[in-house]
Design an enzyme around this catalytic site. Structure first.
Site, mmCIF file in Angstrom:
data_model
loop_
_atom_site.group_PDB
_atom_site.id
_atom_site.type_symbol
_atom_site.label_atom_id
_atom_site.label_comp_id
_atom_site.label_asym_id
_atom_site.label_seq_id
_atom_site.Cartn_x
_atom_site.Cartn_y
_atom_site.Cartn_z
ATOM 1 N N SER A 1 9.815 50.035 -24.673
ATOM 2 C CA SER A 1 10.549 51.060 -23.988
ATOM 3 C C SER A 1 9.512 52.100 -23.625
ATOM 4 C CB SER A 1 11.628 51.389 -24.395
ATOM 5 O OG SER A 1 12.051 50.985 -25.742
ATOM 6 N N HIS B 1 10.941 45.505 -19.111
ATOM 7 C CA HIS B 1 12.010 46.572 -20.000
ATOM 8 C C HIS B 1 13.563 46.698 -19.317
ATOM 9 C CE1 HIS B 1 13.177 50.938 -21.026
ATOM 10 N NE2 HIS B 1 13.454 50.235 -22.177
ATOM 11 N N GLU C 1 13.215 47.623 -15.539
ATOM 12 C CA GLU C 1 11.923 48.127 -15.071
ATOM 13 C C GLU C 1 10.653 47.265 -15.419
ATOM 14 O OE1 GLU C 1 11.470 52.940 -15.910
ATOM 15 O OE2 GLU C 1 11.393 51.745 -17.906
ATOM 16 N N ASN D 1 12.611 56.513 -19.106
ATOM 17 C CA ASN D 1 12.476 57.148 -20.685
ATOM 18 C C ASN D 1 11.474 58.275 -20.636
ATOM 19 O OD1 ASN D 1 14.444 55.775 -21.716
ATOM 20 N ND2 ASN D 1 13.108 54.202 -23.103
#
Ligand code: 3H9
Length: 693
Positions: A403, A424, A436, A474
């Site tokens: 991540s 991800h 992702e 993130n």
């Protein structure tokens, strides 16, 4: 020609031919009006309307929304259909949605194939039905059922439509054939026209209670409540007045930001996986995937893959861990069985034949794609990829579910960096929609294409991201979380911030989300970043103290909140920790209003998103928007942070950022792209359009 007219004996057939979904654009509407008139003039005894290709009309043409409406308007078209002197029969297949269902309600008789679905999804576009459904449907099926269809936007199957009284018949076969057969039957019976608008309006229900119930569910979205208002109008007005009231409410909603946000989401969702670089690039074949690590994430990824029909080999460190991983997958599958997503036979096949849990990497030798979901640590990842490099077959794709970590560094630990990609997933991976697809500097185009193809197969919304710490989602999360932490040092409480962001439409505020994810995750991240952190960055320590005391959020029953079953209340230890830190740093409470909190939080989010775009980590503004919508609970009706920013106006946002920078110039460095767009008088939508051109 989008409506073809032909005669089959006594019957006039109006065949819609507007691929891909027979949307009711201007030409289709005109074709229907002309077709009904012609049939009435040339001695036909009945009219059958049906759709060529995969579906009946799937609704108004959404691409026309926001532009000046063109005549004939859809409500008038439905009225003209209904006013036909000879019976009009809707013969439906595929999806009769929105305006499509409204045309059918204008018809006098309705027949459909068993697989047909019908619904009024306008609320998902920030609208209400605007071509008579709020007035006709309650007359046909009652207020409560009509309100349910309109406010949920959920389509129903043909069976349910028959039970409710929307359909007169279900017949198996070609839609034209079943339509013609029904028309002949009606002609033989000398059946007459049967306008729904002439039916009596059922007894009023408690509309205030209905509105309250809908308001609770719709969390700040306006249109579902307006749908109830429109249905209520049917009880107070005659049909034509009710129709005018529906049109007025529909046109009001058309002007709202929520309508723009939701339509942006509709097209963004479909656009996001269309990458110019992948045109003509064939994905590699994937039939068997490997998953390394059987924790919550690994088991979720395995479950998603199994449910999509792939074979899965899952690797754990010990037999016990492998057994536990199998248990987690079995738990996920039994949930899918209970919800009717799979039947018992498929469930048993998946568990007994399609899934292998093992401890030896050799079991991966046949896998076409291997996803690593182990502990988030570079050394551990490199060791895993080193081993994969020795066992994976030539051409197998090696994927990391990291991540945050640098994918290029992971890829460099193998002899085949072109085959390495980031996939991800978001936890729980068999439920969350976002994927992702992280593209490293060496990743081969057909490997990227395979990532997207896998995402599609798994029912995910896949978004391309370049490599940076935290990728698109993130990295933005970290920034708005930091902003929230700064607000706290300067006087806000976690509970005020959560309340404000929930008021904005997030299902949960950022502190409730941290509790859900586990406070240890943020703690580990802060420790990881500490050695390289810029000395000017403000990082509070009160959250570390919670973790040092063993409070990790929901999983330990205590974090920012204290959990008692499903109920939560503020943790009384948190504010004293914050106050002690403020005192230690000599900070005073700035008394932020809710509005000030929202402005800062959103400005931080948009500014970081613009940096990510400017750096090319995300290619298009809509990519960022889809990440936040599908992975971070951003309210769909606000369209995503960059759509929201456009709607607010970029100059004002940039002004805000510059004024906040006077207090903390390090955190509030304006994104160069944002400054450029403002200077050029452009916005993010302009960039989306350029990317699509
Ligand atoms: C309405 O009707 C208002 C009225 O009450 C009142 C009016 C006055 N228009 O989703 P897909 C495109 S509001 C224009 O990938 P699937 C879509 O963008 C409308 N375009 O296929 C895509 O284009 P591209 C109420 C539309 O098989 C292509 O068609 N109706 C429309 O997965 C294929 O779509 C709705 O909200 C449209 N209405 O799903 C229904 N619909 O290839 C919205 C689709 O360039 N549509 N496109 O990306 C859907 O839910 C799904 O598209 C459907 C097919 C279930 C029909």
């Amino acid at each position: 020609m989008t409506i073809h007219y032909e005669r089959q004996g006594d019957i006039a057939v109006l065949k819609a031919d507007n691929p891909p979904v027979n949307a009711l654009g201007q030409a289709v509407r005109q074709g229907l009006v002309d077709g009904v008139a012609r049939a009435n003039e040339d001695g036909a005894k009945a009219i059958v309307i049906y759709g060529e290709g995969r579906t009946w009309f799937a609704g108004a043409d959404i691409r026309e929304f926001g532009k000046t409406p063109l005549e004939p308007y859809l409500p008038d078209v439905c009225n003209i259909v209904e006013a036909s002197a000879i019976p009009v029969i809707a013969a439906m297949h595929g999806t009769a949605l929105g305006g499509g269902l409204e045309v059918a309600l204008g018809c006098h008789y309705r027949v459909a194939v068993p697989t047909a679905k019908m619904g009024l999804p306008e609320v998902h576009l920030g609208l209400i039905p605007g071509a008579g459904a709020t007035q006709r449907l309650p007359r046909l099926i009652g207020h409560a059922a009509a309100i349910d269809m309109m406010t949920s936007g959920r389509p129903i199957g043909a069976d349910k439509a028959l039970t409710l009284g929307i359909l007169d018949k279900i017949e198996t076969g070609d839609p034209l054939e079943i339509g013609l057969a029904y028309a002949q039957e009606l002609i033989a019976q000398n059946a007459q026209v049967r306008p729904v608008s002439a039916l009596p309006v059922p007894e009023a229900i408690d509309f205030d209670a209905a509105r309250d119930a809908v308001r609770k569910k719709s969390r700040g979205q306006i249109s579902p409540v307006v749908a109830v208002d429109a249905v209520e109008a049917a009880t107070r007005m005659d049909f034509s007045e009710g129709l005018a009231e529906e049109r007025r409410l529909f046109m009001e909603l058309m002007k709202t930001d929520q309508r723009q946000g939701m339509i942006h989401a509709f097209f963004g969702e479909r656009q996001v996986s269309k990458l110019p670089e992948l045109q003509g690039v064939a994905p590699r074949d994937v039939a068997e995937i490997g998953v390394i690590g059987g924790g919550t994430m690994g088991a979720g990824i395995a479950t998603a893959a199994l449910l999509s029909g792939l074979r899965v080999v899952l690797i754990e460190m010990t037999d016990e861990a492998a057994e536990a991983a199998k248990g987690r997958i079995a738990g996920n599958l039994s949930g899918a069985l209970k919800r009717g997503k799979i039947d018992q036979a498929k469930h048993d096949h998946i568990l007994n034949d399609a899934l292998t849990c093992a401890t030896d990497y050799v079991a991966l030798s046949n896998a076409d794609l291997i996803i690593e979901a182990v502990f988030e640590n570079m050394d551990v990842k490199k060791e895993v990829f080193g081993k994969l490099d020795t066992v994976a077959k030539a051409g197998a794709i090696l994927a990391s579910n990291t991540s945050y970590l640098n994918l290029d560094e992971i890829a460099a630990s193998t002899s085949r960096p072109a085959d390495v990609i980031g996939l991800h997933f978001f936890s729980p991976a068999h439920v969350m929609k976002l994927l992702e697809v992280v593209v490293g500097k060496e990743t081969a185009p057909d490997v990227v294409a395979t990532g997207f193809a896998l995402g599609k197969r798994l029912g995910k919304i896949s978004v391309r991201s370049g490599v940076c710490d935290g990728f698109i989602g993130n990295r933005i999360l970290n920034t708005y979380r930091s902003c929230a932490d700064h607000l706290i040092l300067d006087g806000a409480s976690p509970y005020q911030i959560d309340k404000v962001m929930e008021g904005f439409g997030f299902a949960m505020g950022p502190f409730a989300v941290s509790d859900l994810a586990g406070l240890d995750i943020g703690w580990a991240n802060r420790k990881r970043l500490a050695p390289t952190r810029d000395a000017r960055e403000r990082v509070p320590t009160y959250a570390d103290k919670l973790c040092e005391d063993g409070h990790f959020g929901q999983k330990t029953g205590r974090g920012y909140y204290v959990y008692d079953g499903r109920a939560k209340s503020p943790n009384p230890d948190v504010m004293p920790l914050i106050q002690a830190e403020r005192a230690e740093l000599g900070l005073t409470d700035k008394g932020y209003s809710d509005e000030e909190i929202l402005r800062r939080y959103m400005a931080a989010m948009v500014n970081e998103a613009a940096k990510i775009l400017g750096e090319g980590i995300a290619r298009r503004p809509l990519d960022v928007d889809m990440v936040l919508l599908f992975g971070y609970g951003f309210p769909r009706y606000n369209g995503g942070p960059l759509k929201w920013a456009d709607l607010q106006g970029l100059p004002a946002l940039l002004e805000d950022i510059k004024s906040f920078a006077q207090e903390d110039a390090y955190f509030w460095q304006p994104a160069p792209l944002l400054e450029q767009l403002v200077a050029e008088g452009r916005n993010f939508e302009d960039l989306n359009k350029e990317a699509a051109a």
